[in-house]
Design an enzyme around this catalytic site. Structure first.
Site, short mmCIF file in Angstrom:
data_model
loop_
_atom_site.label_atom_id
_atom_site.label_comp_id
_atom_site.label_asym_id
_atom_site.label_seq_id
_atom_site.Cartn_x
_atom_site.Cartn_y
_atom_site.Cartn_z
N HIS A 82 19.76 39.40 23.22
CA HIS A 82 19.29 40.50 22.37
C HIS A 82 18.67 39.92 21.09
O HIS A 82 17.57 40.29 20.70
CB HIS A 82 20.42 41.46 22.03
N ASP A 111 -14.23 37.39 13.16
CA ASP A 111 -13.14 37.29 14.14
C ASP A 111 -12.18 36.25 13.57
O ASP A 111 -12.37 35.76 12.46
CB ASP A 111 -13.67 36.85 15.52
N TRP A 147 22.41 34.04 19.29
CA TRP A 147 21.02 33.58 19.28
C TRP A 147 20.90 32.23 18.59
O TRP A 147 19.90 31.54 18.72
CB TRP A 147 20.11 34.62 18.62
N SER A 174 3.25 28.70 20.55
CA SER A 174 2.43 29.89 20.32
C SER A 174 2.37 30.23 18.83
O SER A 174 1.30 30.49 18.27
CB SER A 174 2.99 31.06 21.13
N SER A 175 3.54 30.20 18.18
CA SER A 175 3.59 30.54 16.75
C SER A 175 2.77 29.56 15.92
O SER A 175 2.09 29.95 14.97
CB SER A 175 5.03 30.50 16.24
N HIS A 258 16.87 30.01 8.15
CA HIS A 258 16.71 30.83 6.95
C HIS A 258 15.25 31.13 6.62
O HIS A 258 14.90 32.29 6.43
CB HIS A 258 17.47 30.33 5.73
N GLU A 260 13.02 31.39 8.67
CA GLU A 260 12.67 32.36 9.73
C GLU A 260 12.92 33.80 9.28
O GLU A 260 12.16 34.71 9.59
CB GLU A 260 13.49 32.04 10.99
N TYR A 262 12.45 34.95 6.41
CA TYR A 262 11.30 35.36 5.60
C TYR A 262 10.03 35.42 6.41
O TYR A 262 9.12 36.19 6.10
CB TYR A 262 11.18 34.45 4.37
N SER A 273 3.01 46.77 0.95
CA SER A 273 2.13 46.69 -0.22
C SER A 273 0.75 47.31 0.05
O SER A 273 0.03 47.62 -0.88
CB SER A 273 1.95 45.23 -0.64
N HIS A 307 24.08 28.65 3.39
CA HIS A 307 24.87 29.86 3.15
C HIS A 307 25.28 30.54 4.46
O HIS A 307 26.09 31.45 4.46
CB HIS A 307 24.15 30.85 2.22
N HIS A 308 24.72 30.06 5.59
CA HIS A 308 25.16 30.57 6.88
C HIS A 308 26.38 29.82 7.38
O HIS A 308 26.92 30.14 8.43
CB HIS A 308 24.04 30.43 7.91
N THR A 333 12.59 38.79 -5.27
CA THR A 333 12.68 40.01 -4.47
C THR A 333 12.75 41.23 -5.39
O THR A 333 12.12 42.26 -5.13
CB THR A 333 13.92 39.97 -3.56
N LYS A 336 9.38 42.20 -6.58
CA LYS A 336 8.62 42.97 -5.60
C LYS A 336 9.06 44.43 -5.58
O LYS A 336 8.22 45.33 -5.60
CB LYS A 336 8.77 42.35 -4.20
N ARG A 455 32.43 39.77 15.20
CA ARG A 455 31.23 40.03 16.01
C ARG A 455 31.33 39.26 17.33
O ARG A 455 32.18 38.40 17.50
CB ARG A 455 29.98 39.63 15.24
CU CU Z 1 19.88 32.69 5.24
#
Ligand code: CU
Length: 531
Positions: A82, A111, A147, A174-175, A258, A260, A262, A273, A307-308, A333, A336, A455
């Protein structure tokens, strides 16, 4: 410029003279940024439904303790897949779809810079998706460690794990190609007069996202490659028995993981925006500070990864560093969020569906940001690590964040894409159902987490039952509400609705409907002829 063959600039009214293939071959061979954007968006929606079915199976299993809707081992694989499918299959391709459709239009490019590579970037994705899904059904099953694919579980996992590793490599390739394309397009193909600091903010957020992708996708590729050699070629990078260290994987993974976060949210910031100024009838407040805030968030995202992993046993100095660095991200943040509020301040606001989704985003993403700050407080995180509080937190950021912004973007731009206005009534239903059911599904998970529910488990102690029932009901409601979205989109695609005027969203001033902020030199309906 002259190296771009003429028929690659199709889709701008040259259809009568075009000899491009029709039917399925049109989509397989297309080099047109609009076609490829459409492919990305439909692929993303399909993956959203696949990942959504997995989420609903998870929520069915968790409706009550003791239920065995699926085998516990399969349940664990579902939570992992998932996450992988939603991150790599649904959210990221949706953002690239928006980029393909809108960046050339917003900067006045004919293009994307590398039109054929653009086709290849997309067509790598379906095989990767098939690998991910089939990994569930091969001998030994798929990744069952979340994941994040933490070893040692993923060293011992079945053959499905190898399919997942291969899929991650393909999606990474691809990315990276997509990112190279976006950076080159933005840096080289802007229309005369469109300086970088005049670009619509969506282009800025994607430019910075593309650099993040190029920086961290190879890191993830390295991590899963080491996992592969640990599995099959006798290395012990992450295997303690051979002198390796499983925590090393966590460091490498989150150095990717991390930023990722963002990569997932910055394009959504860009879309918000673009939306808020149009329905507030005011230019975006603090354009330059928005650009610097996005860049600041991107730079900080590289120094907060641990921090993870507050519970792995780091030295106190490390814990403190990652805690304070993480809190620092609240500053850009905050800039923004302040600017978005100031954009609306004293504006002449109307509440069409795109604006509703933008406001929903603003409120719920800010809440997800605050629970993020809670998680960042290291002594607190040690208590709530691996509980449902964290699950609630990141679903507020990713679902109410990215997903709501993308929905807003679709309603905002679909008149442009299809020539047909969406049904305001259906759109409003979609928004309110999504808003209510999203909160019913995820808000109770804060309580469950604070009460100590872990979890990634198929069963739980009975005291968690009530809120789990509420959460499951909300999840099914949210899932079904997305069929309303599908209905709204299909109506537009079939031309069933009001014909969209050239500028569906009338601004109070000279604002063009794509509303680059500040108002640029000009926004191009059709690209200028460049000799
Ligand atoms: Cu993080």
């Amino acid at each position: 410029m002259s190296s771009i063959p003429h028929d690659h600039v199709a889709g701008h009214g040259h259809d009568a003279h075009d000899h491009r293939p029709s039917g399925i071959m049109r989509w397989v061979t297309t080099t047109n940024h609009k076609d490829i954007g459409t492919l990305y968006l439909w692929f993303s929606f399909t993956m959203f439904l696949v990942g959504g079915v997995m989420a609903l199976t998870i929520r069915a299993e968790l409706f009550q303790p003791g239920l065995q809707v699926v085998h516990p081992e399969f349940f664990n694989q579902l939570t992992s897949l998932h996450g992988l499918i939603m991150v790599f299959g649904a959210i990221m391709p949706a953002a690239v779809g928006f980029a393909n459709w809108m960046i050339p239009l917003l900067i006045g490019a004919p293009d994307m810079a590398f039109a054929r590579m653009n086709n290849w970037s997309f067509w790598l994705l379906p095989p990767a998706a098939i690998l991910l899904i089939t990994s569930l059904f091969v001998p030994g099953g798929s990744v069952s460690a979340g994941w994040t694919m933490y070893p040692p579980l993923t060293i011992e996992a079945g053959m499905g794990m190898d399919l997942v590793i291969f899929a991650v490599h393909i999606m990474g390739a691809s990315s990276i190609m997509g990112s190279i394309n976006i950076i080159t397009t933005i840096l080289n193909l802007r229309a005369p007069g469109m300086t970088l600091m005049k670009m619509p903010l969506f282009c800025w957020t994607w430019l910075i996202t593309a650099y993040l992708l190029i920086a961290v996708m190879p890191v993830l590729a390295g991590a899963v490659t080491m996992l592969l050699t640990d599995r099959h070629f006798g290395t012990s990078f992450f295997n303690a028995a051979g002198g390796g260290d499983p925590v090393l994987f966590q460091h490498i993974f989150w150095f990717f993981g991390h930023p990722e976060v963002y990569i997932i949210i910055l394009p959504a910031f860009g879309i918000i925006s673009e939306i808020l100024p149009v329905y507030s009838r005011k230019p975006l407040f603090g354009y330059a500070s928005m650009v610097y805030a996005v860049a600041g968030i991107a730079i900080l995202s590289f120094i907060v990864w641990a921090h993870h992993m507050f519970t792995v046993g780091m030295p106190t100095a490390g814990l403190l560093f990652y805690m304070y660095a993480t809190m620092l991200i609240a500053v850009p943040t905050g800039v923004k969020v302040f600017n978005w509020l100031a954009t609306m301040w004293k504006g002449s606001i109307t509440f069409e569906t795109p604006m509703l989704f933008a406001l929903g985003f603003l409120f719920l993403f800010t809440m997800g940001g605050f629970t993020g700050l809670v998680c960042a407080i290291m002594p607190v995180d040690i208590q709530i690590h691996d509980t449902y509080y964290v699950v609630a937190h990141f679903h507020y950021v990713m679902v109410a964040g990215s997903l709501f912004a993308f929905f807003g973007g679709v309603y905002h731009w679909i008149p442009k894409w299809t020539g047909t206005m969406y049904s305001e009534k259906i759109g409003q239903w979609h928004f309110w159902l999504s808003l209510v059911f999203f909160n019913v599904a995820f808000f109770p998970q804060h309580f469950l987490g604070l009460a100590g529910m872990p979890r990634r488990i198929p069963d739980y102690a009975t005291q968690f039952t009530d809120w789990n029932m509420v959460s499951s009901i909300g999840a099914f409601g949210f899932g079904l509400s997305q069929l309303v979205f599908l209905w709204a989109v299909i109506k537009c695609v079939r031309g069933d609705g009001e014909k969209a005027p050239a500028k569906p969203w009338e601004g109070a001033t000279t604002l063009e409907w794509t509303l680059p902020s500040p108002v640029p030199y000009h926004t191009f309906e059709t690209p200028p002829v460049v000799k």
